[in-house]
Design a protein around this motif. Structure first.
Motif, PDB file in Angstrom:
ATOM      1  N   GLY A 136      -0.805 -23.462   3.719  1.00 37.49           N
ATOM      2  CA  GLY A 136      -0.778 -23.492   5.172  1.00 37.49           C
ATOM      3  C   GLY A 136       0.277 -22.598   5.791  1.00 37.49           C
ATOM      4  N   THR A 137       1.205 -22.120   4.979  1.00 38.25           N
ATOM      5  CA  THR A 137       2.229 -21.200   5.465  1.00 38.25           C
ATOM      6  C   THR A 137       1.907 -19.810   4.929  1.00 38.25           C
ATOM      7  N   ALA A 138       2.126 -18.804   5.750  1.00 38.19           N
ATOM      8  CA  ALA A 138       1.884 -17.445   5.271  1.00 38.19           C
ATOM      9  C   ALA A 138       3.012 -17.037   4.325  1.00 38.19           C
ATOM     10  N   ARG A 139       2.648 -16.741   3.086  1.00 39.84           N
ATOM     11  CA  ARG A 139       3.629 -16.273   2.110  1.00 39.84           C
ATOM     12  C   ARG A 139       3.195 -14.914   1.603  1.00 39.84           C
ATOM     13  N   LEU A 140       4.177 -14.124   1.220  1.00 42.84           N
ATOM     14  CA  LEU A 140       3.922 -12.738   0.863  1.00 42.84           C
ATOM     15  C   LEU A 140       3.817 -12.588  -0.647  1.00 42.84           C
ATOM     16  N   PHE A 141       2.642 -12.173  -1.098  1.00 40.60           N
ATOM     17  CA  PHE A 141       2.459 -11.877  -2.520  1.00 40.60           C
ATOM     18  C   PHE A 141       2.585 -10.376  -2.723  1.00 40.60           C
ATOM     19  N   GLN A 142       3.488  -9.961  -3.607  1.00 38.46           N
ATOM     20  CA  GLN A 142       3.674  -8.533  -3.892  1.00 38.46           C
ATOM     21  C   GLN A 142       3.886  -8.381  -5.398  1.00 38.46           C
ATOM     22  N   ARG A 143       3.036  -7.611  -6.033  1.00 40.43           N
ATOM     23  CA  ARG A 143       3.185  -7.429  -7.469  1.00 40.43           C
ATOM     24  C   ARG A 143       2.814  -6.010  -7.880  1.00 40.43           C
ATOM     25  N   VAL A 144       3.628  -5.433  -8.744  1.00 39.60           N
ATOM     26  CA  VAL A 144       3.298  -4.170  -9.407  1.00 39.60           C
ATOM     27  C   VAL A 144       3.092  -4.509 -10.872  1.00 39.60           C
ATOM     28  N   HIS A 145       1.915  -4.189 -11.389  1.00 37.93           N
ATOM     29  CA  HIS A 145       1.580  -4.604 -12.743  1.00 37.93           C
ATOM     30  C   HIS A 145       0.397  -3.763 -13.216  1.00 37.93           C
ATOM     31  N   PRO A 146       0.311  -3.476 -14.523  1.00 33.09           N
ATOM     32  CA  PRO A 146      -0.930  -2.833 -14.988  1.00 33.09           C
ATOM     33  C   PRO A 146      -2.101  -3.807 -14.847  1.00 33.09           C
ATOM     34  N   HIS A 147      -3.236  -3.295 -14.380  1.00 30.71           N
ATOM     35  CA  HIS A 147      -4.441  -4.098 -14.146  1.00 30.71           C
ATOM     36  C   HIS A 147      -5.625  -3.489 -14.883  1.00 30.71           C
ATOM     37  N   LEU A 148      -6.617  -4.305 -15.118  1.00 33.43           N
ATOM     38  CA  LEU A 148      -7.902  -3.796 -15.584  1.00 33.43           C
ATOM     39  C   LEU A 148      -8.790  -3.571 -14.358  1.00 33.43           C
ATOM     40  N   VAL A 149      -9.311  -2.362 -14.249  1.00 26.35           N
ATOM     41  CA  VAL A 149     -10.120  -1.965 -13.094  1.00 26.35           C
ATOM     42  C   VAL A 149     -11.527  -1.649 -13.587  1.00 26.35           C
ATOM     43  N   PRO A 150     -12.551  -2.327 -13.056  1.00 26.85           N
ATOM     44  CA  PRO A 150     -13.914  -2.071 -13.542  1.00 26.85           C
ATOM     45  C   PRO A 150     -14.383  -0.652 -13.217  1.00 26.85           C
ATOM     46  N   PHE A 151     -15.212  -0.121 -14.108  1.00 21.82           N
ATOM     47  CA  PHE A 151     -15.696   1.261 -13.958  1.00 21.82           C
ATOM     48  C   PHE A 151     -16.284   1.540 -12.581  1.00 21.82           C
ATOM     49  N   ASP A 152     -16.908   0.536 -11.948  1.00 19.48           N
ATOM     50  CA  ASP A 152     -17.585   0.809 -10.677  1.00 19.48           C
ATOM     51  C   ASP A 152     -16.658   0.648  -9.464  1.00 19.48           C
ATOM     52  N   HIS A 153     -15.366   0.468  -9.705  1.00 12.99           N
ATOM     53  CA  HIS A 153     -14.402   0.401  -8.600  1.00 12.99           C
ATOM     54  C   HIS A 153     -13.869   1.813  -8.339  1.00 12.99           C
ATOM     55  N   PRO A 154     -13.712   2.188  -7.054  1.00 11.10           N
ATOM     56  CA  PRO A 154     -13.253   3.571  -6.791  1.00 11.10           C
ATOM     57  C   PRO A 154     -11.931   3.918  -7.482  1.00 11.10           C
ATOM     58  N   LEU A 155     -11.056   2.960  -7.679  1.00  6.94           N
ATOM     59  CA  LEU A 155      -9.766   3.276  -8.313  1.00  6.94           C
ATOM     60  C   LEU A 155      -9.927   3.638  -9.788  1.00  6.94           C
ATOM     61  N   ALA A 156     -11.057   3.270 -10.397  1.00  2.52           N
ATOM     62  CA  ALA A 156     -11.268   3.608 -11.806  1.00  2.52           C
ATOM     63  C   ALA A 156     -11.438   5.113 -12.001  1.00  2.52           C
ATOM     64  N   HIS A 157     -11.743   5.821 -10.930  1.00  2.00           N
ATOM     65  CA  HIS A 157     -11.981   7.254 -11.039  1.00  2.00           C
ATOM     66  C   HIS A 157     -10.806   8.083 -10.532  1.00  2.00           C
ATOM     67  N   VAL A 158      -9.694   7.416 -10.303  1.00  2.00           N
ATOM     68  CA  VAL A 158      -8.497   8.113  -9.829  1.00  2.00           C
ATOM     69  C   VAL A 158      -7.669   8.487 -11.065  1.00  2.00           C
ATOM     70  N   ASP A 159      -7.700   9.768 -11.396  1.00  2.00           N
ATOM     71  CA  ASP A 159      -7.073  10.217 -12.635  1.00  2.00           C
ATOM     72  C   ASP A 159      -5.865  11.105 -12.361  1.00  2.00           C
ATOM     73  N   GLY A 160      -5.101  11.336 -13.418  1.00  2.00           N
ATOM     74  CA  GLY A 160      -3.971  12.251 -13.333  1.00  2.00           C
ATOM     75  C   GLY A 160      -2.953  11.755 -12.332  1.00  2.00           C
ATOM     76  N   ALA A 161      -2.266  12.692 -11.674  1.00  2.00           N
ATOM     77  CA  ALA A 161      -1.162  12.325 -10.786  1.00  2.00           C
ATOM     78  C   ALA A 161      -1.630  11.912  -9.393  1.00  2.00           C
ATOM     79  N   THR A 162      -2.941  11.730  -9.233  1.00  2.00           N
ATOM     80  CA  THR A 162      -3.483  11.345  -7.930  1.00  2.00           C
ATOM     81  C   THR A 162      -3.063   9.914  -7.569  1.00  2.00           C
ATOM     82  N   ASN A 163      -2.851   9.683  -6.290  1.00  2.00           N
ATOM     83  CA  ASN A 163      -2.575   8.346  -5.767  1.00  2.00           C
ATOM     84  C   ASN A 163      -3.771   7.891  -4.935  1.00  2.00           C
ATOM     85  N   ALA A 164      -3.901   6.594  -4.776  1.00  2.00           N
ATOM     86  CA  ALA A 164      -4.960   6.058  -3.919  1.00  2.00           C
ATOM     87  C   ALA A 164      -4.547   4.685  -3.420  1.00  2.00           C
ATOM     88  N   VAL A 165      -4.873   4.410  -2.188  1.00  2.00           N
ATOM     89  CA  VAL A 165      -4.535   3.122  -1.585  1.00  2.00           C
ATOM     90  C   VAL A 165      -5.786   2.518  -0.971  1.00  2.00           C
TER      91      VAL A 165
END
Lengths: 435, 435
Positions: free
Chosen positions: B261-290
């Motif tokens: 019921g209270t707004a709390r801030l979740f923030q995490r940096v961690h390696p993740h598994l990204v499915p092939f059909d997600h746009p971030l799965a195709h972000v290679d090399g030094a490219t960034n994406a948000v």
């Protein structure tokens, strides 16, 4: 309390009601971000009695949209009537003439009359904003005119029509043919009853001409967009493209051509072959995406929902918030008088690899005639796939990919073949974009 | 002629010299877009004699960067000195204190002192801008704070560190291990001699905390980012993930948790598994994406060059052009005092599917012990891959994917196993993001 920004909405279709819903739902958040509340002063639409799923009784109603522009309690008019001319244009001119800011989602009106309206808005000292006119909820106009403002943009291109992308990616997933998928899209409401504007590329051309003006600082030239739609793309093309490592996407593509020392504007909407490793190859369904290449930033991609009431309303209200924050900007990123007049580029000397698909009768000599024409025109063939007879038409599908060369050579080869008994239907040429 | 905007540059490393080159190269275009010229009044760096490949003789030189803030002929100070404190922070405070606008590319300083500087800038009535601090040349701060301003943002996440993404995508392409690829990246200049900030996720955490504050209107809390880097990701993990339909990417991920019921801030940096059909799965090399998800706009993706002198300079100069246009904005999209203080979210009740990798000795009973711990903690296993012995270490790699469940259950299973003879090394847990 600071003064609210008072707005009036004209047109209460899906986008217009989406804007009402958004402003009501996110009112508190918007007021924090805009540093003042956004207040809907009045609305107007054709039919007052229609149930739109939102309670409009708290807003003043005007039967005549033009009356919104005349109201003294309105700071900004939001035009969502649609149509390049008629009431939409009259309202836009009227609002600016009365010193109101104008926000619009109307790509056709901006493509046809954007320069006139921008000039009028500058003279009146009011904002003219149309983020929602291009690529729905994606802030690509802001991205180009502000985010990329430090760059000489070399090329801008993208997937600008969700209906076409939905049809092409569904054809890709299911192996079905164009007409079949279009009919389904129409039943599901993803395509209009008259789909011409979408499938023939006109909607994408509207958007491309707006993006090009902003990206290049060139005077908007919708009349000069070369436009081809997707109605001639066959399931067989998608299959051949895939076997060669490509998907087919309808792209709007624009760049500055400096071949003869003068800056000329190249603008084309056409189905393209996109290699699997290009980010646009993974843009499926009704999603839109725009790529801009700048001389310092490199390649930038914006991707998101290209249509729908929520995303479009998001873009409309972002424009309103900008105005509430006092950020008027220039409609095309620089004053209208600074935009450079450019003649359309000659496309013949453009160099690219092309995909050419022939549908030919299954008889001796056809392949020899086609390859001879290619040779005589100087087109070098990199690969070729011949596919067995179509059960319905008896045609054989012959697809080839050329080595890089001038587009004029391909045109010349097809001119040589024009009228030949060897061609059952006019060949389809699609350019290949490089990864 | 209108008055130019006079700027001073502090720090002339690759980004600083990139800014000089950009302003010189695109001067005419920038003046058209900004409606006034941008003029470099003075520069400052540690070593005046160093050859930086640009002619700095036409600009005033100050040995002490603090002197830039004191100059009466300077409107905006551009801080590219780097470091969260020290001279960079002194300069930032000094510039704002003297009523100058401040543009910076310094993510560490903004992550640590952004709120203080934003408050000071508001009091002084000057602009504080830091587009270049997050995702290099991608205008994502503008995209969130202006383009997406109409939305309640529900989640923001992305690939925020080019070095990590280069290492992970190279591991993926070549099958080589982390240490090997890192060493190569260091030789090629893609990774620092001391790579800690990048590979341990601190740089990504700086950026994430800035994005979260803008997206959610929450007070910036860099201290509350849970941070894990990529140094424990093995080639075997990448191989297993691929066989399951995923790639591994270091993601920064933030959302608002309203479970209690209270707004709390979740923030995490961690390696993740990204499915092939997600746009971030195709972000290679030094490219960034948000990616940002809003309640009206849906899912928006921004992708481009996350580092490098050209892209970073592009973002710095975009900020300068905004100031030249008179568009000051608020540093975090709303006044600093409006940002909501939020406690960090408890992560245990988050539900997700997880990938858990064990490196175990090859002997009987190990699998039984691990699966018993999973059962006792209530973790349901969806799939499991056991891979033969590692030639070097004699370890067997055991990778499993859980059904969706609370993260606390996985933590509990690992607690049960803690200290067990069955575990050669601490297990690695990575969350799976959904397409």
């Amino acid at each position: 309390m600071v003064e609210p920004l008072n707005i009036a909405l004209a047109g209460l279709g899906t986008v217009g009601t989406g804007v009402v819903r958004l402003i009501e739902t996110n009112a508190e958040l918007i007021a924090r971000r805009a540093r003042r509340p956004i207040r809907i002063a009045a609305v107007s639409a054709r039919d007052r009695t229609k149930d739109r799923g939102v309670d409009l009784s708290r807003y003043d109603w005007e039967d005549d949209p033009a009356a919104l522009a005349a109201r003294s309690d309105v700071d900004v008019v939001v035009e969502m009537v649609g149509g390049s001319d008629g009431p939409a244009l009259a309202l836009a001119r009227g609002a600016i003439g009365k010193g109101k800011g104008l926000v619009t989602a109307n790509k056709a009106m901006i493509a046809h009359h954007g320069l006139e309206l921008a000039s009028a808005a500058e003279k009146a000292g009011v904002a003219l904003k149309f983020e929602a006119a291009v690529a729905g909820g994606i802030p690509v106009i802001k991205g180009l005119s502000e985010g990329a403002a430090a760059n000489a943009i070399e090329r801008v291109y993208g997937i600008l029509n969700g209906t076409c992308n939905y049809i092409l990616s569904t054809m890709e997933d299911t192996g079905r043919d164009f007409g079949d998928v279009l009919a389904e899209a129409q039943r599901m409401g993803y395509a209009e009853a008259d789909p011409t504007f979408d499938v023939e590329g006109i909607d994408a051309a509207h958007k491309l001409s707006i993006l090009a003006a902003i990206a290049f600082g060139s005077r908007l030239r919708f009349d000069a967009v070369e436009t081809t739609g997707i109605s001639r793309v066959k399931a067989a093309d998608i299959e051949q493209a895939r076997s060669l490592g490509y998907v087919i996407r309808l792209l709007g593509m624009s760049e500055i051509d400096r071949t003869d020392g003068t800056a000329r504007l190249f603008q084309r909407v056409h189905p393209h072959l996109v290699p699997f490793d290009h980010p646009l190859a993974h843009v499926d369904g009704a999603t839109n995406a725009v790529v801009a290449e700048g001389n310092f930033m490199g390649r930038l991609l914006f991707q998101g929902a290209g249509a729908g009431d929520g995303p479009t309303a998001s873009a409309v209200v972002a424009d309103i918030i900008d105005i509430a924050r006092g950020e008027k900007g220039a409609a095309f990123s620089m004053p209208e008088g600074e935009l450079e007049a450019m003649e359309p580029a000659e496309t013949g000397h453009r160099r690219s690899r092309s995909y050419i698909r022939f549908a030919v009768p299954d008889r001796p000599g056809v392949l020899a005639e086609i390859t001879a024409a290619m040779r005589d025109a100087g087109v070098s063939i990199a690969s070729m796939i011949q596919k067995g007879e179509d059960a319905q038409t008896g045609e054989v599908i012959l697809a080839m990919v050329t080595h890089e060369g001038p587009e004029s050579a391909v045109t010349e080869a097809l001119r040589i073949l024009d009228g030949s008994q060897s061609l059952a239907v006019r060949p389809l040429v699609m350019q290949i974009i490089e990864g």
